[in-house]
Motif scaffolding. Sequence first.
Motif, PDB file in Angstrom:
ATOM      1  N   GLN A  84       6.462   6.428   4.080  1.00  0.00           N
ATOM      2  CA  GLN A  84       7.581   6.993   3.325  1.00  0.00           C
ATOM      3  C   GLN A  84       8.925   6.551   3.897  1.00  0.00           C
ATOM      4  OE1 GLN A  84       7.363  11.240   2.667  1.00  0.00           O
ATOM      5  NE2 GLN A  84       9.564  11.408   2.352  1.00  0.00           N
ATOM      6  N   GLU A  85       9.058   6.614   5.221  1.00  0.00           N
ATOM      7  CA  GLU A  85      10.321   6.203   5.830  1.00  0.00           C
ATOM      8  C   GLU A  85      10.552   4.707   5.684  1.00  0.00           C
ATOM      9  OE1 GLU A  85      12.360   6.044  10.237  1.00  0.00           O
ATOM     10  OE2 GLU A  85      11.187   7.822   9.709  1.00  0.00           O
ATOM     11  N   ALA A 163      -5.455   4.715  -8.437  1.00  0.00           N
ATOM     12  CA  ALA A 163      -4.047   4.352  -8.287  1.00  0.00           C
ATOM     13  C   ALA A 163      -3.927   3.058  -7.496  1.00  0.00           C
ATOM     14  CB  ALA A 163      -3.288   5.474  -7.596  1.00  0.00           C
ATOM     15  N   LYS A 164      -3.151   2.130  -8.010  1.00  0.00           N
ATOM     16  CA  LYS A 164      -2.940   0.838  -7.361  1.00  0.00           C
ATOM     17  C   LYS A 164      -1.434   0.643  -7.129  1.00  0.00           C
ATOM     18  CE  LYS A 164      -7.336  -0.698  -8.000  1.00  0.00           C
ATOM     19  NZ  LYS A 164      -8.224  -1.340  -7.013  1.00  0.00           N
ATOM     20  N   ALA A 165      -1.005  -0.571  -7.158  1.00  0.00           N
ATOM     21  CA  ALA A 165       0.415  -0.921  -7.049  1.00  0.00           C
ATOM     22  C   ALA A 165       0.610  -2.203  -7.855  1.00  0.00           C
ATOM     23  CB  ALA A 165       0.826  -1.125  -5.590  1.00  0.00           C
ATOM     24  N   PHE A 189       4.741  12.509   2.212  1.00  0.00           N
ATOM     25  CA  PHE A 189       4.183  12.081   0.930  1.00  0.00           C
ATOM     26  C   PHE A 189       3.368  10.811   1.137  1.00  0.00           C
ATOM     27  CE2 PHE A 189       7.834  14.590  -0.552  1.00  0.00           C
ATOM     28  CZ  PHE A 189       7.198  15.408  -1.488  1.00  0.00           C
ATOM     29  N   ILE A 190       2.214  10.727   0.488  1.00  0.00           N
ATOM     30  CA  ILE A 190       1.328   9.585   0.692  1.00  0.00           C
ATOM     31  C   ILE A 190       1.891   8.322   0.060  1.00  0.00           C
ATOM     32  CG2 ILE A 190      -0.097  10.000  -1.359  1.00  0.00           C
ATOM     33  CD1 ILE A 190      -2.519   9.169   0.384  1.00  0.00           C
ATOM     34  N   ASP A 191       2.690   8.472  -0.994  1.00  0.00           N
ATOM     35  CA  ASP A 191       3.323   7.315  -1.630  1.00  0.00           C
ATOM     36  C   ASP A 191       4.489   7.799  -2.480  1.00  0.00           C
ATOM     37  OD1 ASP A 191       2.131   8.451  -3.855  1.00  0.00           O
ATOM     38  OD2 ASP A 191       0.684   6.834  -4.150  1.00  0.00           O
ATOM     39  N   MET A 196       7.634  11.350  -6.354  1.00  0.00           N
ATOM     40  CA  MET A 196       8.315  11.507  -7.638  1.00  0.00           C
ATOM     41  C   MET A 196       7.690  12.614  -8.469  1.00  0.00           C
ATOM     42  SD  MET A 196      10.916   9.403  -7.891  1.00  0.00           S
ATOM     43  CE  MET A 196      11.233   8.795  -9.566  1.00  0.00           C
ATOM     44  N   GLN A 197       6.378  12.696  -8.459  1.00  0.00           N
ATOM     45  CA  GLN A 197       5.698  13.749  -9.215  1.00  0.00           C
ATOM     46  C   GLN A 197       6.049  15.129  -8.652  1.00  0.00           C
ATOM     47  OE1 GLN A 197       1.249  14.246  -9.155  1.00  0.00           O
ATOM     48  NE2 GLN A 197       1.432  13.687 -11.323  1.00  0.00           N
TER      49      GLN A 197
END
Length: 239
Positions: A84-85, A163-165, A189-191, A196-197
Motif C-alpha cells: 500500500q505504501e 482478481a488480477k491486474a 489494505f491488500i490492494d 477503493m471499495q
Amino acid sequence: MNIALIFAGGTGQRMNTASKPKQFLELHGKPIIIYTLEHFQHHPKIDGIVVVCLEDWIPYCKELLEKFHISKALDVVPGGINGQESIYNGLVAAHNRYPADAVVLIHDGVRPLINEQIITDDILCVNEHGSAITVSPAIETIVLKQKNGHVGNIFDRSECEMAKAPQCFYLGDIFANHERAKAEGKLDFIDSASLMQYYGCELSTVVGPAENIKITTPADFYIFRAIIDARENMQILGL
C-alpha cells in the motif's frame, strides 16, 4: 491521458532466490519486469509510466530502462514498508506529473503475461464506468478457510472470479483515497481495489485470460517460461 504505475517493490521471498529480487530474474536475457514494461511502452494509448522499485535496486532498474528503451518511464521511485505504501509513493509521483483526470493502471511488475487488448479494455472501462479491475473466471472450487482447520463456505465457482491486474482508476480518485487511508492510519489494505471499495467506490470488471499470472513462486516462473517459449516456437513455425 493514460499512465501505468508498475509496482516492483517486492523482495521475492517465496521465489527462494538470494541473488536478485524476482522482478529482475531473467528469461532469455531479459528481466521479468522488462517483459511487463514493454506491454505498456508499446501500447499506443499509454502516455507515461511510473515504476516503484526497491530503493537499493533503483540504479539497476534505471540501467535496464535505458538498455531496453523504456522511454515512457519518466519516474522511478522507492517502495515503502508494504504494498500500500509503495503504491502510494508511485501515486505521489504520478500526481505531481499528470492531471487528476488521467487514467492510471496499477500493475504488478511480475505479471508479464498481459497483452494489448487487456490494457485497451481497462482504459475503456474506466472511461465508461469508472474504477475497474481485471479478472479471470475461477476455474477451481473456492472454499472459505476457518481457523480450526475445517472447511467453511464452499462457493459456486460459476459466481466467482479471480482478481488480477491491472487495477484501474482515475488518478485523482485513487490518490485522494490513498491520502485518506494514510491520514486515518489504515495501512493494511491488500490492494488498491479493496481500499477503493472500503471508501464506497463501485468497481467494474474487465475479463482477461487466466494466463495473466503473477510470478511469485518457482512454479510460476516455469509456467511463464513455457508460455514464452511456446509463443516463440509458434512464430518460428509461422503459426
